[in-house]
Scaffold this active site. Structure first.
Site, short mmCIF file in Angstrom:
data_model
loop_
_atom_site.label_atom_id
_atom_site.label_comp_id
_atom_site.label_asym_id
_atom_site.label_seq_id
_atom_site.Cartn_x
_atom_site.Cartn_y
_atom_site.Cartn_z
N GLY A 78 -0.98 0.43 -1.73
CA GLY A 78 -1.89 -0.39 -1.19
C GLY A 78 -3.17 0.14 -2.04
O GLY A 78 -3.10 -0.10 -3.48
N ILE A 79 -4.43 0.45 -1.30
CA ILE A 79 -5.50 0.65 -1.79
C ILE A 79 -5.59 1.64 -2.81
O ILE A 79 -6.26 1.65 -3.93
CB ILE A 79 -6.73 0.98 -0.69
CG1 ILE A 79 -6.70 -0.08 0.22
CG2 ILE A 79 -7.93 1.40 -1.56
CD1 ILE A 79 -7.71 0.39 1.53
N SER A 208 -12.31 4.68 8.99
CA SER A 208 -11.98 3.03 9.42
C SER A 208 -12.87 2.87 10.56
O SER A 208 -13.52 3.59 11.26
CB SER A 208 -10.61 3.32 10.09
OG SER A 208 -10.20 2.22 10.66
N TYR A 234 -4.74 7.21 16.34
CA TYR A 234 -5.29 6.66 14.97
C TYR A 234 -6.86 6.71 15.36
O TYR A 234 -7.49 7.40 14.38
CB TYR A 234 -4.60 5.31 14.62
CG TYR A 234 -5.28 4.96 13.37
CD1 TYR A 234 -4.79 5.55 12.03
CD2 TYR A 234 -6.40 4.12 13.35
CE1 TYR A 234 -5.38 5.17 11.23
CE2 TYR A 234 -6.71 3.68 12.04
CZ TYR A 234 -6.43 4.03 11.00
OH TYR A 234 -6.66 3.70 9.81
#
Length: 355
Positions: A78-79, A208, A234
Protein backbone atom coordinates in the site's frame (compact mmCIF):
# COMPACT_ATOMS: atom_id res chain seq x y z
CA UNK A 1 -20.39 8.93 -5.26
CA UNK A 2 -23.93 7.63 -5.79
CA UNK A 3 -22.57 4.06 -5.62
CA UNK A 4 -21.17 4.76 -2.16
CA UNK A 5 -24.60 5.89 -0.93
CA UNK A 6 -26.35 2.93 -2.57
CA UNK A 7 -23.98 0.57 -0.78
CA UNK A 8 -24.90 2.16 2.56
CA UNK A 9 -28.61 1.75 1.76
CA UNK A 10 -28.01 -1.91 0.90
CA UNK A 11 -26.08 -2.66 4.09
CA UNK A 12 -28.74 -1.35 6.49
CA UNK A 13 -31.59 -3.76 5.53
CA UNK A 14 -29.20 -6.71 5.46
CA UNK A 15 -28.18 -5.94 9.04
CA UNK A 16 -31.78 -5.43 10.16
CA UNK A 17 -32.91 -8.74 8.65
CA UNK A 18 -30.21 -10.58 10.57
CA UNK A 19 -31.60 -9.27 13.87
CA UNK A 20 -34.54 -11.66 13.71
CA UNK A 21 -32.25 -14.67 14.14
CA UNK A 22 -30.42 -13.43 17.25
CA UNK A 23 -30.83 -13.56 21.01
CA UNK A 24 -31.53 -10.26 22.87
CA UNK A 25 -27.85 -9.92 23.87
CA UNK A 26 -26.63 -10.67 20.36
CA UNK A 27 -29.15 -8.20 18.97
CA UNK A 28 -27.77 -5.51 21.26
CA UNK A 29 -24.20 -6.28 20.17
CA UNK A 30 -25.15 -6.28 16.49
CA UNK A 31 -27.00 -2.98 16.83
CA UNK A 32 -23.85 -1.51 18.35
CA UNK A 33 -21.83 -2.80 15.39
CA UNK A 34 -24.37 -1.33 12.98
CA UNK A 35 -24.04 2.02 14.71
CA UNK A 36 -20.26 1.96 14.33
CA UNK A 37 -20.48 0.78 10.72
CA UNK A 38 -22.75 3.68 9.83
CA UNK A 39 -20.60 6.18 11.72
CA UNK A 40 -17.57 5.02 9.75
CA UNK A 41 -19.42 5.14 6.44
CA UNK A 42 -20.53 8.71 7.12
CA UNK A 43 -17.09 9.79 8.32
CA UNK A 44 -15.50 8.13 5.29
CA UNK A 45 -17.93 9.87 2.96
CA UNK A 46 -17.01 13.26 4.44
CA UNK A 47 -13.30 12.47 4.21
CA UNK A 48 -13.57 11.40 0.56
CA UNK A 49 -15.31 14.69 -0.27
CA UNK A 50 -12.59 16.58 1.60
CA UNK A 51 -9.92 14.76 -0.40
CA UNK A 52 -11.65 15.57 -3.68
CA UNK A 53 -11.75 19.30 -2.90
CA UNK A 54 -8.20 19.56 -1.50
CA UNK A 55 -6.30 17.09 -3.68
CA UNK A 56 -4.75 19.99 -5.60
CA UNK A 57 -2.86 20.93 -2.42
CA UNK A 58 -1.64 17.36 -1.95
CA UNK A 59 1.87 17.67 -3.38
CA UNK A 60 5.44 17.72 -2.18
CA UNK A 61 8.92 18.51 -3.35
CA UNK A 62 11.54 15.75 -3.22
CA UNK A 63 14.79 17.46 -2.15
CA UNK A 64 18.04 15.55 -2.52
CA UNK A 65 19.00 14.16 0.89
CA UNK A 66 21.93 11.92 -0.02
CA UNK A 67 22.94 9.66 2.85
CA UNK A 68 20.28 10.87 5.29
CA UNK A 69 18.64 8.03 7.22
CA UNK A 70 14.92 7.33 7.44
CA UNK A 71 13.61 4.57 9.70
CA UNK A 72 10.12 3.37 8.82
CA UNK A 73 7.88 0.65 10.23
CA UNK A 74 5.95 -1.45 7.74
CA UNK A 75 6.15 -0.44 4.12
CA UNK A 76 5.79 -3.65 2.11
CA UNK A 77 2.29 -2.86 0.90
CA UNK A 78 0.00 0.00 0.00
CA UNK A 79 1.07 3.48 1.00
CA UNK A 80 4.34 2.32 2.52
CA UNK A 81 5.66 1.04 -0.81
CA UNK A 82 5.07 4.43 -2.39
CA UNK A 83 6.69 6.25 0.53
CA UNK A 84 9.80 4.12 0.04
CA UNK A 85 9.91 4.89 -3.69
CA UNK A 86 9.72 8.63 -3.06
CA UNK A 87 12.37 8.60 -0.33
CA UNK A 88 14.75 6.65 -2.56
CA UNK A 89 14.27 9.32 -5.22
CA UNK A 90 15.76 11.71 -2.64
CA UNK A 91 18.83 9.43 -2.43
CA UNK A 92 18.15 8.56 1.20
CA UNK A 93 18.96 5.46 3.22
CA UNK A 94 15.62 3.86 4.07
CA UNK A 95 15.66 1.39 6.95
CA UNK A 96 12.43 -0.63 6.90
CA UNK A 97 11.21 -2.65 9.85
CA UNK A 98 9.05 -5.51 8.59
CA UNK A 99 8.05 -9.07 9.42
CA UNK A 100 9.12 -10.62 6.12
CA UNK A 101 12.72 -9.77 5.17
CA UNK A 102 12.62 -12.05 2.12
CA UNK A 103 9.59 -10.21 0.77
CA UNK A 104 11.41 -6.92 1.36
CA UNK A 105 14.47 -8.04 -0.57
CA UNK A 106 12.24 -9.19 -3.42
CA UNK A 107 10.60 -5.77 -3.48
CA UNK A 108 14.01 -4.05 -3.47
CA UNK A 109 15.21 -6.12 -6.43
CA UNK A 110 12.02 -5.35 -8.32
CA UNK A 111 12.47 -1.62 -7.75
CA UNK A 112 16.02 -1.73 -9.05
CA UNK A 113 14.87 -3.63 -12.13
CA UNK A 114 12.21 -0.97 -12.71
CA UNK A 115 14.88 1.72 -12.79
CA UNK A 116 15.23 3.04 -9.22
CA UNK A 117 18.95 3.68 -8.89
CA UNK A 118 19.25 6.18 -6.05
CA UNK A 119 19.24 5.60 -2.33
CA UNK A 120 19.70 2.47 -0.28
CA UNK A 121 17.24 0.03 1.26
CA UNK A 122 17.93 -1.89 4.44
CA UNK A 123 15.36 -4.34 5.83
CA UNK A 124 15.37 -5.40 9.46
CA UNK A 125 13.02 -7.74 11.29
CA UNK A 126 10.20 -6.05 13.18
CA UNK A 127 6.79 -7.04 14.50
CA UNK A 128 5.63 -3.72 15.92
CA UNK A 129 2.86 -5.43 17.94
CA UNK A 130 5.58 -7.13 20.01
CA UNK A 131 7.42 -4.89 22.45
CA UNK A 132 10.29 -7.39 22.56
CA UNK A 133 10.60 -7.21 18.77
CA UNK A 134 10.51 -3.40 18.92
CA UNK A 135 13.38 -3.38 21.41
CA UNK A 136 15.43 -5.79 19.27
CA UNK A 137 14.75 -3.73 16.14
CA UNK A 138 15.73 -0.48 17.87
CA UNK A 139 18.98 -2.05 19.10
CA UNK A 140 19.83 -3.24 15.58
CA UNK A 141 19.08 0.18 14.09
CA UNK A 142 21.17 2.03 16.68
CA UNK A 143 24.08 -0.33 16.09
CA UNK A 144 24.14 0.36 12.34
CA UNK A 145 22.86 3.95 12.26
CA UNK A 146 23.99 6.25 15.08
CA UNK A 147 22.37 9.14 13.21
CA UNK A 148 18.70 9.08 12.25
CA UNK A 149 17.07 11.99 10.44
CA UNK A 150 13.48 10.79 10.20
CA UNK A 151 11.33 8.18 11.95
CA UNK A 152 8.05 7.25 10.24
CA UNK A 153 5.62 5.31 12.43
CA UNK A 154 3.69 3.74 9.57
CA UNK A 155 2.85 0.08 10.26
CA UNK A 156 -0.83 -0.57 10.96
CA UNK A 157 -3.64 -3.08 11.08
CA UNK A 158 -7.30 -2.18 10.70
CA UNK A 159 -10.60 -3.81 11.72
CA UNK A 160 -8.96 -7.12 12.63
CA UNK A 161 -10.66 -9.80 14.78
CA UNK A 162 -10.17 -9.59 18.52
CA UNK A 163 -6.80 -10.85 19.72
CA UNK A 164 -4.44 -10.20 22.61
CA UNK A 165 -0.68 -10.22 21.99
CA UNK A 166 1.61 -12.50 23.97
CA UNK A 167 2.51 -9.48 26.12
CA UNK A 168 -1.12 -8.74 26.97
CA UNK A 169 -2.21 -5.92 24.63
CA UNK A 170 -5.13 -5.72 22.20
CA UNK A 171 -3.70 -6.13 18.70
CA UNK A 172 -4.74 -2.83 17.11
CA UNK A 173 -3.66 -0.82 20.17
CA UNK A 174 -0.30 -2.61 20.26
CA UNK A 175 0.41 -2.37 16.53
CA UNK A 176 -0.89 1.07 15.68
CA UNK A 177 0.13 2.89 18.84
CA UNK A 178 1.99 1.22 21.69
CA UNK A 179 4.80 -0.31 19.63
CA UNK A 180 5.40 3.05 17.96
CA UNK A 181 5.36 4.83 21.31
CA UNK A 182 8.12 2.49 22.52
CA UNK A 183 10.13 2.76 19.29
CA UNK A 184 10.07 6.55 19.41
CA UNK A 185 11.31 6.42 22.99
CA UNK A 186 14.16 4.07 22.04
CA UNK A 187 15.34 6.06 18.99
CA UNK A 188 14.85 9.60 20.29
CA UNK A 189 18.50 10.03 21.30
CA UNK A 190 19.68 9.24 17.76
CA UNK A 191 17.14 11.66 16.30
CA UNK A 192 18.04 14.42 18.75
CA UNK A 193 21.76 14.01 18.08
CA UNK A 194 21.16 14.33 14.33
CA UNK A 195 18.81 17.30 14.16
CA UNK A 196 19.88 20.92 14.27
CA UNK A 197 18.04 24.09 15.17
CA UNK A 198 17.64 24.99 11.49
CA UNK A 199 16.94 21.45 10.33
CA UNK A 200 15.35 19.40 13.13
CA UNK A 201 14.99 15.64 12.83
CA UNK A 202 11.38 14.57 12.40
CA UNK A 203 9.02 11.92 13.75
CA UNK A 204 5.98 11.29 11.55
CA UNK A 205 2.98 9.44 12.98
CA UNK A 206 0.40 8.03 10.55
CA UNK A 207 -2.99 8.55 12.16
CA UNK A 208 -6.44 8.58 10.57
CA UNK A 209 -9.65 10.56 10.35
CA UNK A 210 -11.04 7.64 12.37
CA UNK A 211 -9.58 9.31 15.47
CA UNK A 212 -12.64 11.59 15.46
CA UNK A 213 -14.82 8.65 16.55
CA UNK A 214 -12.43 7.36 19.18
CA UNK A 215 -12.05 7.54 22.92
CA UNK A 216 -9.40 6.12 25.24
CA UNK A 217 -10.84 3.54 27.61
CA UNK A 218 -8.16 3.67 30.27
CA UNK A 219 -10.09 1.26 32.51
CA UNK A 220 -10.47 -1.36 29.79
CA UNK A 221 -7.81 -0.62 27.18
CA UNK A 222 -7.96 -4.21 25.86
CA UNK A 223 -11.77 -4.43 25.56
CA UNK A 224 -11.90 -7.32 28.02
CA UNK A 225 -14.98 -6.04 29.88
CA UNK A 226 -17.10 -4.94 26.93
CA UNK A 227 -18.14 -6.36 23.59
CA UNK A 228 -15.29 -5.95 21.11
CA UNK A 229 -16.02 -3.87 18.04
CA UNK A 230 -13.08 -3.72 15.63
CA UNK A 231 -14.08 -0.24 14.42
CA UNK A 232 -14.06 1.10 17.96
CA UNK A 233 -10.68 -0.45 18.76
CA UNK A 234 -9.19 0.98 15.57
CA UNK A 235 -10.49 4.46 16.41
CA UNK A 236 -8.97 4.19 19.89
CA UNK A 237 -5.58 3.22 18.46
CA UNK A 238 -5.56 6.06 15.93
CA UNK A 239 -6.72 8.59 18.49
CA UNK A 240 -3.89 7.44 20.75
CA UNK A 241 -1.39 7.92 17.92
CA UNK A 242 -2.68 11.44 17.28
CA UNK A 243 -2.62 12.42 20.95
CA UNK A 244 0.92 11.10 21.34
CA UNK A 245 2.15 12.89 18.22
CA UNK A 246 0.78 16.23 19.40
CA UNK A 247 2.01 15.85 22.98
CA UNK A 248 5.47 14.65 21.89
CA UNK A 249 6.03 17.89 20.01
CA UNK A 250 5.28 19.93 23.12
CA UNK A 251 7.70 17.85 25.18
CA UNK A 252 10.43 18.22 22.58
CA UNK A 253 10.01 22.00 22.46
CA UNK A 254 10.16 22.23 26.25
CA UNK A 255 13.39 20.24 26.22
CA UNK A 256 14.77 22.48 23.45
CA UNK A 257 15.26 19.30 21.45
CA UNK A 258 16.25 19.30 17.79
CA UNK A 259 13.39 16.93 16.92
CA UNK A 260 9.87 17.77 15.78
CA UNK A 261 6.73 15.64 15.66
CA UNK A 262 4.08 15.51 12.92
CA UNK A 263 0.75 13.68 12.68
CA UNK A 264 -0.55 12.76 9.21
CA UNK A 265 -3.86 11.58 7.83
CA UNK A 266 -2.92 10.16 4.40
CA UNK A 267 -6.52 10.32 3.19
CA UNK A 268 -9.02 7.60 2.36
CA UNK A 269 -6.67 5.39 0.38
CA UNK A 270 -7.42 2.24 -1.61
CA UNK A 271 -5.17 -0.28 0.15
CA UNK A 272 -5.35 -3.79 1.61
CA UNK A 273 -6.26 -2.30 4.98
CA UNK A 274 -9.87 -2.08 3.77
CA UNK A 275 -10.13 -5.84 3.07
CA UNK A 276 -12.21 -6.40 6.23
CA UNK A 277 -14.73 -3.64 5.53
CA UNK A 278 -18.31 -4.07 4.31
CA UNK A 279 -17.73 -1.60 1.48
CA UNK A 280 -14.76 -3.60 0.14
CA UNK A 281 -16.67 -6.88 0.42
CA UNK A 282 -19.90 -5.67 -1.18
CA UNK A 283 -18.76 -3.00 -3.66
CA UNK A 284 -14.97 -3.19 -4.16
CA UNK A 285 -15.12 -1.02 -7.28
CA UNK A 286 -16.06 1.97 -5.10
CA UNK A 287 -12.56 2.05 -3.64
CA UNK A 288 -10.99 2.36 -7.05
CA UNK A 289 -13.43 5.05 -8.15
CA UNK A 290 -13.41 7.38 -5.15
CA UNK A 291 -10.53 6.53 -2.82
CA UNK A 292 -7.04 7.93 -3.26
CA UNK A 293 -4.49 5.66 -4.95
CA UNK A 294 -1.55 4.70 -2.69
CA UNK A 295 0.90 7.10 -4.36
CA UNK A 296 -1.37 10.05 -3.48
CA UNK A 297 -1.71 8.79 0.09
CA UNK A 298 2.07 8.70 0.38
CA UNK A 299 2.46 12.37 -0.55
CA UNK A 300 1.52 14.02 2.80
CA UNK A 301 3.67 11.50 4.67
CA UNK A 302 6.76 12.30 2.61
CA UNK A 303 5.87 16.00 2.78
CA UNK A 304 5.97 15.96 6.58
CA UNK A 305 9.04 13.74 6.64
CA UNK A 306 11.41 15.78 4.46
CA UNK A 307 9.91 18.87 2.82
CA UNK A 308 11.19 22.27 3.97
CA UNK A 309 7.67 23.54 3.26
CA UNK A 310 6.33 21.43 6.15
CA UNK A 311 8.56 23.06 8.75
CA UNK A 312 5.74 25.17 10.21
CA UNK A 313 3.37 22.18 10.58
CA UNK A 314 5.17 20.45 13.45
CA UNK A 315 2.78 19.61 16.26
CA UNK A 316 -0.14 19.69 13.81
CA UNK A 317 -2.55 17.20 12.30
CA UNK A 318 -1.89 17.27 8.55
CA UNK A 319 -4.21 16.19 5.73
CA UNK A 320 -3.52 16.79 2.02
CA UNK A 321 -0.36 18.67 3.10
CA UNK A 322 -2.48 21.21 4.99
CA UNK A 323 -3.07 21.77 8.68
CA UNK A 324 -6.45 20.31 9.66
CA UNK A 325 -8.22 21.14 12.91
CA UNK A 326 -10.55 18.68 14.62
CA UNK A 327 -12.21 18.82 18.05
CA UNK A 328 -9.40 16.58 19.34
CA UNK A 329 -6.59 18.82 18.10
CA UNK A 330 -8.20 21.84 19.73
CA UNK A 331 -9.28 20.48 23.11
CA UNK A 332 -7.19 17.52 24.23
CA UNK A 333 -4.25 18.79 26.29
CA UNK A 334 -5.29 16.96 29.46
CA UNK A 335 -6.08 13.78 27.54
CA UNK A 336 -2.71 13.94 25.78
CA UNK A 337 -0.87 14.08 29.09
CA UNK A 338 -3.02 11.37 30.66
CA UNK A 339 -2.37 9.00 27.77
CA UNK A 340 1.36 9.75 27.80
CA UNK A 341 1.63 8.98 31.51
CA UNK A 342 -0.55 5.89 31.09
CA UNK A 343 1.72 4.61 28.30
CA UNK A 344 4.99 5.22 30.14
CA UNK A 345 3.57 3.37 33.16
CA UNK A 346 2.34 0.51 30.96
CA UNK A 347 5.79 0.10 29.40
CA UNK A 348 7.67 0.87 32.61
CA UNK A 349 9.51 3.81 31.04
CA UNK A 350 11.09 5.98 33.73
CA UNK A 351 12.11 8.91 31.53
CA UNK A 352 10.88 9.12 27.96
CA UNK A 353 13.64 9.31 25.36
CA UNK A 354 16.39 8.43 27.79
CA UNK A 355 17.16 4.89 26.72
Amino acid sequence: MIWYLLTVLLIIPLYLLSLFCLSPKDKKDLLEEIKWELKYLWLGFQAVIDDLFKIWKNKTDLPRRKGDVVVMTGGLRGIGLEVIRMLLECDMIVVVGCRDIEKGEHFANKMRMEGTTLGKLDFKTLDVSSMESVRNFAAAVKKDYPKIHVLINNAAVMYVPYAITSEGYETQFATNYLGHFLLTHLLLKQLDATGTEDAPARVVHISSVAHELGGINFDDINFEKEYYIAYKAYSQSKLAQLLFGLYLNEILKERKSNVRSYVVHPGIVNTELFNNTIVKKTSPFILGLWFKPPDKGAVPIVFCAISPQAKHLDGCYVSNCLKKETPVTKNSKDLQQKLFNFSTDLLKIEEFGKS
